[in-house]
Design a protein around this motif. Structure first.
Motif, PDB file in Angstrom:
ATOM      1  N   GLU A   9      57.637 -24.823  12.388  1.00 42.58           N
ATOM      2  CA  GLU A   9      57.063 -24.628  13.728  1.00 42.58           C
ATOM      3  C   GLU A   9      55.605 -24.177  13.601  1.00 42.58           C
ATOM      4  O   GLU A   9      54.734 -24.614  14.358  1.00 42.58           O
ATOM      5  CB  GLU A   9      57.888 -23.616  14.525  1.00 42.58           C
ATOM      6  N   ALA A  10      55.338 -23.313  12.599  1.00 38.13           N
ATOM      7  CA  ALA A  10      53.962 -22.870  12.335  1.00 38.13           C
ATOM      8  C   ALA A  10      53.110 -24.045  11.836  1.00 38.13           C
ATOM      9  O   ALA A  10      51.952 -24.214  12.236  1.00 38.13           O
ATOM     10  CB  ALA A  10      53.964 -21.749  11.305  1.00 38.13           C
ATOM     11  N   ASN A  57      48.953 -28.319  12.607  1.00 41.35           N
ATOM     12  CA  ASN A  57      48.600 -29.746  12.589  1.00 41.35           C
ATOM     13  C   ASN A  57      48.167 -30.258  13.961  1.00 41.35           C
ATOM     14  O   ASN A  57      47.305 -31.133  14.050  1.00 41.35           O
ATOM     15  CB  ASN A  57      49.755 -30.568  12.024  1.00 41.35           C
ATOM     16  N   LYS A  58      48.753 -29.710  15.012  1.00 42.29           N
ATOM     17  CA  LYS A  58      48.312 -30.075  16.373  1.00 42.29           C
ATOM     18  C   LYS A  58      46.868 -29.630  16.590  1.00 42.29           C
ATOM     19  O   LYS A  58      46.066 -30.349  17.193  1.00 42.29           O
ATOM     20  CB  LYS A  58      49.233 -29.432  17.418  1.00 42.29           C
ATOM     21  N   TYR A  59      46.537 -28.454  16.091  1.00 47.16           N
ATOM     22  CA  TYR A  59      45.156 -27.942  16.188  1.00 47.16           C
ATOM     23  C   TYR A  59      44.209 -28.856  15.412  1.00 47.16           C
ATOM     24  O   TYR A  59      43.117 -29.186  15.886  1.00 47.16           O
ATOM     25  CB  TYR A  59      45.096 -26.509  15.641  1.00 47.16           C
ATOM     26  N   THR A  66      47.576 -36.837   9.751  1.00 44.05           N
ATOM     27  CA  THR A  66      48.014 -35.616  10.455  1.00 44.05           C
ATOM     28  C   THR A  66      48.987 -35.958  11.575  1.00 44.05           C
ATOM     29  O   THR A  66      49.990 -35.253  11.781  1.00 44.05           O
ATOM     30  CB  THR A  66      46.807 -34.844  11.010  1.00 44.05           C
ATOM     31  N   GLN A  67      48.723 -37.038  12.301  1.00 47.79           N
ATOM     32  CA  GLN A  67      49.637 -37.464  13.368  1.00 47.79           C
ATOM     33  C   GLN A  67      51.002 -37.865  12.809  1.00 47.79           C
ATOM     34  O   GLN A  67      52.043 -37.588  13.418  1.00 47.79           O
ATOM     35  CB  GLN A  67      49.016 -38.635  14.155  1.00 47.79           C
ATOM     36  N   ILE A 118      52.346 -36.567  10.067  1.00 48.25           N
ATOM     37  CA  ILE A 118      53.008 -35.299   9.705  1.00 48.25           C
ATOM     38  C   ILE A 118      53.627 -34.665  10.951  1.00 48.25           C
ATOM     39  O   ILE A 118      54.768 -34.191  10.920  1.00 48.25           O
ATOM     40  CB  ILE A 118      52.013 -34.330   9.027  1.00 48.25           C
ATOM     41  N   ILE A 119      52.888 -34.666  12.055  1.00 47.13           N
ATOM     42  CA  ILE A 119      53.393 -34.095  13.320  1.00 47.13           C
ATOM     43  C   ILE A 119      54.672 -34.814  13.750  1.00 47.13           C
ATOM     44  O   ILE A 119      55.666 -34.173  14.132  1.00 47.13           O
ATOM     45  CB  ILE A 119      52.309 -34.176  14.427  1.00 47.13           C
ATOM     46  N   HIS A 120      54.643 -36.127  13.664  1.00 48.34           N
ATOM     47  CA  HIS A 120      55.821 -36.933  14.045  1.00 48.34           C
ATOM     48  C   HIS A 120      57.023 -36.567  13.161  1.00 48.34           C
ATOM     49  O   HIS A 120      58.147 -36.404  13.666  1.00 48.34           O
ATOM     50  CB  HIS A 120      55.489 -38.424  13.899  1.00 48.34           C
ATOM     51  N   GLN A 121      56.785 -36.420  11.844  1.00 48.65           N
ATOM     52  CA  GLN A 121      57.868 -36.071  10.910  1.00 48.65           C
ATOM     53  C   GLN A 121      58.441 -34.687  11.229  1.00 48.65           C
ATOM     54  O   GLN A 121      59.652 -34.498  11.227  1.00 48.65           O
ATOM     55  CB  GLN A 121      57.361 -36.113   9.467  1.00 48.65           C
ATOM     56  N   ILE A 122      57.538 -33.722  11.474  1.00 47.03           N
ATOM     57  CA  ILE A 122      57.999 -32.344  11.755  1.00 47.03           C
ATOM     58  C   ILE A 122      58.831 -32.315  13.029  1.00 47.03           C
ATOM     59  O   ILE A 122      59.914 -31.709  13.065  1.00 47.03           O
ATOM     60  CB  ILE A 122      56.798 -31.373  11.866  1.00 47.03           C
ATOM     61  N   LYS A 123      58.355 -32.989  14.068  1.00 47.77           N
ATOM     62  CA  LYS A 123      59.091 -33.016  15.331  1.00 47.77           C
ATOM     63  C   LYS A 123      60.488 -33.614  15.143  1.00 47.77           C
ATOM     64  O   LYS A 123      61.476 -33.117  15.695  1.00 47.77           O
ATOM     65  CB  LYS A 123      58.311 -33.832  16.374  1.00 47.77           C
TER      66      LYS A 123
END
Length: 231
Positions: free
Chosen positions: A194-195, A200-202, A219-220, A222-227
Motif C-alpha cells: 500500500e505504501a 508510485n502514484k506520486y 511505473t504505471q 507497477i501500479i497495475h500489478q500492485i492493485k
C-alpha cells in the motif's frame, strides 16, 4: 562480554540458518549474526567475511571480545572468495546489500565453483528483490521460505533458497512480490505494498509532464500489478 542481541531483521534471518551446521556470513556487520548463532548453539562454527579493512577489524575485535576465536573465523576478502577451495558450508547469509550485488556475489561464486549446491542461501536484499529472484530462478535455486519484516519504518524481505534439479519457473508477479509472500499475504505485506502504491502514484504525477515516457510506462505497470495483488 554477555550474549549479543540482534535487530528484529537479523533475528528473523537467524531462524532460517541450518541448525548445528557451518555458517558463512558475507558482509558480516560486526559479526553480529555469527556471534549470536554460536552463542545460542544454533551453529557449530561460523565464518564472517568482510571486504573492507575497517569492518574486518571491527568484526575481528567483536569475535575476540566474546572469546569466540575458536568458533568464528573472521576473513578478509571479496564475496565468496573468503571460502577455501572445496570448503563446505551449510548456510550462506548475505544481508543488507542491494539485490543486484547479492546476485553478482552468488554468480561469481558459481562461476568460480566456490558455491556448493548443498548450501542453503538466506538472503536479505535492501532493494531489487525481483532481480534477485530472477537470478535465483535462472540459476536453478528454489525459494523454500520467505519472510517480510518491518523495522524502523522500513520493510525487509528475506529470501531462503536451495539448489534444485527441478525446472524452476516463477511468474513475473511471483518474482516481483515473492511466490510465498503472495500466498500468505500478511498484514505487513499489505502495509508494504500500500505504501509502494502511494509512492508510485506520486511518481506518475511527477512524470506526467516529463519526457521520460519509458519510466512513466514502467511505473504505471507497477501500479497495475500492485492493485491486482492487493485486490
Amino acid at each position: 562480554m554477555g550474549k549479543i542481541r540482534l535487530s528484529k531483521r537479523l533475528t528473523n534471518v537467524s531462524e532460517y540458518v541450518k541448525k548445528l551446521g557451518t555458517l558463512a556470513d558475507i558482509g558480516s556487520d560486526h559479526a553480529q549474526l555469527p556471534i549470536y548463532l554460536v552463542q545460542n548453539k544454533n551453529v557449530s562454527k561460523a565464518i564472517a567475511g568482510e571486504v573492507a579493512k575497517g569492518p574486518f577489524q571491527v568484526a575481528k575485535s567483536e569475535v575476540e571480545s566474546h572469546a569466540l576465536e575458536d568458533k568464528i573465523s573472521v576473513r578478509f576478502g571479496d564475496g565468496l572468495e573468503i571460502l577455501a577451495p572445496h570448503e563446505e558450508v551449510d548456510t550462506i547469509t548475505i544481508c543488507g546489500m542491494g539485490g543486484l550485488l547479492i546476485g553478482n556475489i552468488l554468480n561469481e561464486g558459481i562461476r568460480q565453483k566456490i558455491l556448493s549446491k548443498n548450501t542453503r542461501l538466506v538472503l536479505q536484499p535492501n532493494n531489487a528483490e525481483k532481480e534477485l529472484r530472477d537470478f535465483l530462478q535462472k540459476s536453478n535455486y528454489e525459494i523454500i521460505a520467505e519472510d517480510l519484516v518491518e523495522e524502523n519504518h522500513k520493510f525487509y524481505e528475506i529470501i531462503v533458497a536451495e539448489y534444485s534439479e527441478k525446472n524452476i519457473q516463477y511468474t513475473e508477479i511471483e518474482r516481483t512480490f515473492g511466490p510465498l509472500l503472495l500466498k500468505e499475504k500478511s498484514s505487513t505485506f499489505y502495509k508494504k505494498w500500500e505504501a509502494e502504491l502511494k509512492t508510485n502514484k506520486y511518481i506518475v504525477e511527477q512524470l506526467k509532464n516529463s519526457k521520460n515516457s519509458e519510466k512513466l510506462k514502467v511505473t504505471q505497470k507497477i501500479i497495475h500489478q500492485i492493485k491486482k495483488v492487493l485486490s
